[in-house]
Design an enzyme around this catalytic site. Structure first.
Site, PDB file in Angstrom:
ATOM      1  N   GLU A  58      -2.669  49.609 -18.055  1.00 44.70           N
ATOM      2  CA  GLU A  58      -2.075  49.948 -19.358  1.00 44.70           C
ATOM      3  C   GLU A  58      -2.891  49.422 -20.534  1.00 44.70           C
ATOM      4  O   GLU A  58      -2.895  50.023 -21.605  1.00 44.70           O
ATOM      5  CB  GLU A  58      -0.645  49.399 -19.466  1.00 44.70           C
ATOM      6  CG  GLU A  58       0.379  50.129 -18.606  1.00 44.70           C
ATOM      7  CD  GLU A  58       0.495  49.547 -17.208  1.00 44.70           C
ATOM      8  OE1 GLU A  58      -0.251  48.597 -16.883  1.00 44.70           O
ATOM      9  OE2 GLU A  58       1.329  50.056 -16.429  1.00 44.70           O
ATOM     10  N   HIS A 127      12.315  47.194 -15.829  1.00 42.12           N
ATOM     11  CA  HIS A 127      12.241  48.657 -15.941  1.00 42.12           C
ATOM     12  C   HIS A 127      13.401  49.202 -16.775  1.00 42.12           C
ATOM     13  O   HIS A 127      13.735  50.376 -16.686  1.00 42.12           O
ATOM     14  CB  HIS A 127      12.289  49.325 -14.564  1.00 42.12           C
ATOM     15  CG  HIS A 127      11.060  49.121 -13.738  1.00 42.12           C
ATOM     16  ND1 HIS A 127      10.734  47.909 -13.170  1.00 42.12           N
ATOM     17  CD2 HIS A 127      10.057  49.974 -13.386  1.00 42.12           C
ATOM     18  CE1 HIS A 127       9.601  48.030 -12.487  1.00 42.12           C
ATOM     19  NE2 HIS A 127       9.170  49.263 -12.614  1.00 42.12           N
TER      20      HIS A 127
END
Lengths: 324, 326
Positions: A58, A127
């Site tokens: 990322e 998440h």
């Protein structure tokens, strides 16, 4: 009009934009196979030059989007889960949101950082965050939080066509929700809220996945003769302040439902704006229905307890209406 | 020193480019001391051969991104002296109209994505620019300058992996100048930086960063490799930061972090002095030629200072948000 699932509406919008704009590229983790279905089938149609799996990296991905956009491409950087944007946050916060300003407008950065966000699926704390307030605070990033299939498609087209960096956050686990979507290609301008119900007694502003439980609460109260105006801001940057102020000046009461943690949530920001701008119209304290300042739990009863739901919204409605 | 069959004219051009950086920065060192500029400046003095050697290989269509120590890269890539000076002075006529300052000089019309205040910040951006170069297939390459300090950022590993995997036309130039801010490199860095390319199968080279010709040749090999479609190269250029991490550091540091003997050793290997000697000894330039160039650059720097000083400060005209969004 046809009924479509949110994920299908997003997929069709992406397909249409890829076809329309040959400078548009999309990369991210597992976008070729498509975990959520939003990018399904696109690689077969447009090839790996334009739709490409990245390593799980990322930090480099979010910055690559900046470089590729600066060099003339329109970029969708698919970050999968919103929590992973924290991992790639440096280039979003330090580069994407500032480069245009710092270079006195020498460039535009047409980037869409997209991911799902929010809880409700026992995905646990890493998440399940709703991290839109962090992006709102950067100043140079638009923040889009669609709540219906139609808005998801129309706002995605607008986000892709916008010459500025946009964070597009789709409510996690709601991809299967059905809604009417126009057959023709349509664009929903960023910065225009939607008034989903009209009412005179109270205003509720609900963000992203919170629109559904808010809608149920509003419709429930309508049967009891309580008129609640429901506003979905749809984009948090830019924020359609005028629609919210107008409604609050009319009703004198405001509840904001936000899946972010309470401290510095979008709800907190909207509450303070309304306290400043609509103070004389207020008949009761502004009420925020948010997530307590904790990590989102895994176990269903614990998680259910933490997230805003219809019951908590109903309680807030009673509290605000009963205030004298 | 590396061999070359460069023309006299080419040699003088390299000399001029290095000297321009040196003279601009000597002026900025003075300005910083006298309090003429609002922010901090990080000087590139001693490292000029790296920026000049590499940028001499590039044209406006090629991309560079650099570091907080970025004046040299800006000038070597063709950025204008007076636009740089006015920017550092915080004036409206600066290249970024005073919005960026010393650490953020950028000129996209010349392929200068910009200096960067985040150590390693240019690495991912350049990887993305390299992706754009590859997709556009326009014969451009993307080059990132970063320091030995940035080599310890995780993003380098991610960038080497993806750029090698995708065979992107990227050149990673690590300028090992001996210091990560105030820490000697060997106290914060394990192994050799250049070796970090090896597990990814990325091409890599080390080069004497004080030898402009050697850098030039090394960059040429990397560029040809990139344009052939053979992917990125990691170059580690060994050089030395003759100044501090930031000007004015003596005013706040309580302790010395290097000895003066070390500085003197490296000053004796100064890239500009070495190059002067080399071209004069080889008969490629006369002392008078160099004096003419020096004089012209001094005039250029003085004019740039005058331009900056006479320029107004920016006025947002009530629109502070200008340039935030298109």
């Amino acid at each position: 009009m046809a009924k479509k699932r949110m994920i299908q509406a997003i997929n069709e919008a992406l397909d249409g934009e890829m076809q329309r704009d040959h400078k548009l590229i999309l990369f991210g983790e597992d976008v070729e196979i498509s975990l959520f279905g939003d990018t399904k089938g696109l690689v077969d149609k447009y090839g790996t030059d334009r739709i490409r799996n990245t390593p799980i990296s990322e930090t480099v991905m979010s910055g690559m989007a900046v470089g590729a956009a600066a060099a003339g491409f329109n970029v969708i950087c698919h970050m999968m889960f919103g929590n992973f944007m924290y991992t790639g946050f440096d280039s979003i916060a330090n580069q994407a949101s500032k480069l245009r300003y710092m270079t006195a407008g020498q460039i535009s950065l047409p980037i869409v950082y997209m991911s799902v966000f929010g809880g409700g699926r026992s995905a646990a704390a890493q998440h399940s965050d709703a991290m839109h307030p962090m992006f709102m605070n950067l100043g140079g990033i638009k923040v889009v939080t669609p709540s219906s299939p139609m808005d998801a498609a129309g706002l995605l087209r607008a986000s892709i066509r916008d010459p500025n960096p946009v964070v597009y956050l789709q409510a996690a686990g709601r991809g299967g929700e059905l809604g009417e979507v126009p057959d023709e290609e349509f664009v929903i301008e960023l910065g225009k809220a939607a008034r989903l119900r009209n009412g005179e007694d109270l205003t509720i502003v609900a963000i992203g996945a919170m629109v559904r439980p808010a809608l149920r609460s509003v419709d429930f109260h309508a049967t009891k003769g309580v008129g609640i105006e429901l506003i979905d801001p749809r984009t948090l940057v830019p924020l359609d302040k005028e629609m919210i102020f107008k409604s609050v000046r009319k009703t004198g009461r405001l509840i904001i439902v936000d899946e972010a943690r309470d401290t510095c949530s979008a709800a907190s920001h909207i509450a303070s704006l309304c306290a400043e701008e609509c103070f004389s119209a207020l008949k009761a304290p502004i009420k925020r229905v948010t997530v307590n300042d904790i990590a989102i739990p895994y176990s269903p009863p614990l998680e259910k307890n933490v997230l805003p739901n219809e019951e908590r919204i109903n309680n807030a409605v009673s509290e605000v209406l009963e205030f004298v | 020193m590396a061999d070359t069959n460069f023309s006299n004219e080419q040699m003088l051009k390299l000399y001029e480019s290095m000297l321009r950086i040196r003279k601009v920065e000597e002026q900025l060192a003075k300005d910083s001391k006298e309090g003429n500029i609002p922010g901090a400046v990080h000087l590139y003095i001693g490292q000029e051969a790296v920026a000049v050697g590499v940028c001499s290989q590039l044209s406006d269509k090629d991309w560079i991104a650099s570091t907080h120590r970025g004046h040299g890269h800006f000038l070597a890539k063709g950025g204008e002296t007076r636009l740089l000076m006015a920017e550092v002075y915080g004036r409206d006529t600066g290249i970024c109209r005073g919005r960026g300052g010393s650490m953020h000089v950028a000129d996209f019309s010349k392929g200068i994505i910009g200096a960067n205040g985040i150590v390693g910040g240019g690495i991912s951006i350049t990887t993305g620019a390299g992706l754009a170069s590859k997709l556009a297939n326009d014969g451009s390459v993307a080059v990132v300058f970063f320091g030995d300090g940035a080599a310890n950022q995780g993003v380098l590993a991610e960038a080497l992996n993806i750029s090698t995997l995708w065979q992107l036309p990227v050149i990673f130039i690590c300028e090992n100048n001996g210091f990560s801010e105030f820490s000697p490199t060997n106290t914060v860095t394990a192994g050799n930086i250049v070796d970090r390319a090896k597990p990814y199968g990325t091409a890599c080279e080390t080069v004497d960063g004080n030898d402009v010709i050697a850098v030039w040749q090394c960059a040429e090999r990397a560029k040809l490799r990139a344009l052939r479609g053979d992917g990125p190269t990691l170059i580690e250029a060994h050089t030395y930061r003759q100044r501090g991490h930031v000007e004015a550091e003596a005013t706040f540091l309580s302790k010395k972090y290097r000895d003066s003997q070390e500085i003197e050793n490296w000053v004796s290997k100064d890239p500009i002095t070495l190059f002067e000697k080399r071209i004069v000894d080889a008969g490629q330039a006369k002392i008078e030629d160099l004096q003419i160039i020096t004089k012209a650059i001094e005039v250029e720097v003085n004019e740039a200072i005058e331009f900056a000083e006479k320029s107004p400060y920016p006025d947002s005209g009530g629109n502070e948000q200008q340039y935030m969004f298109t």
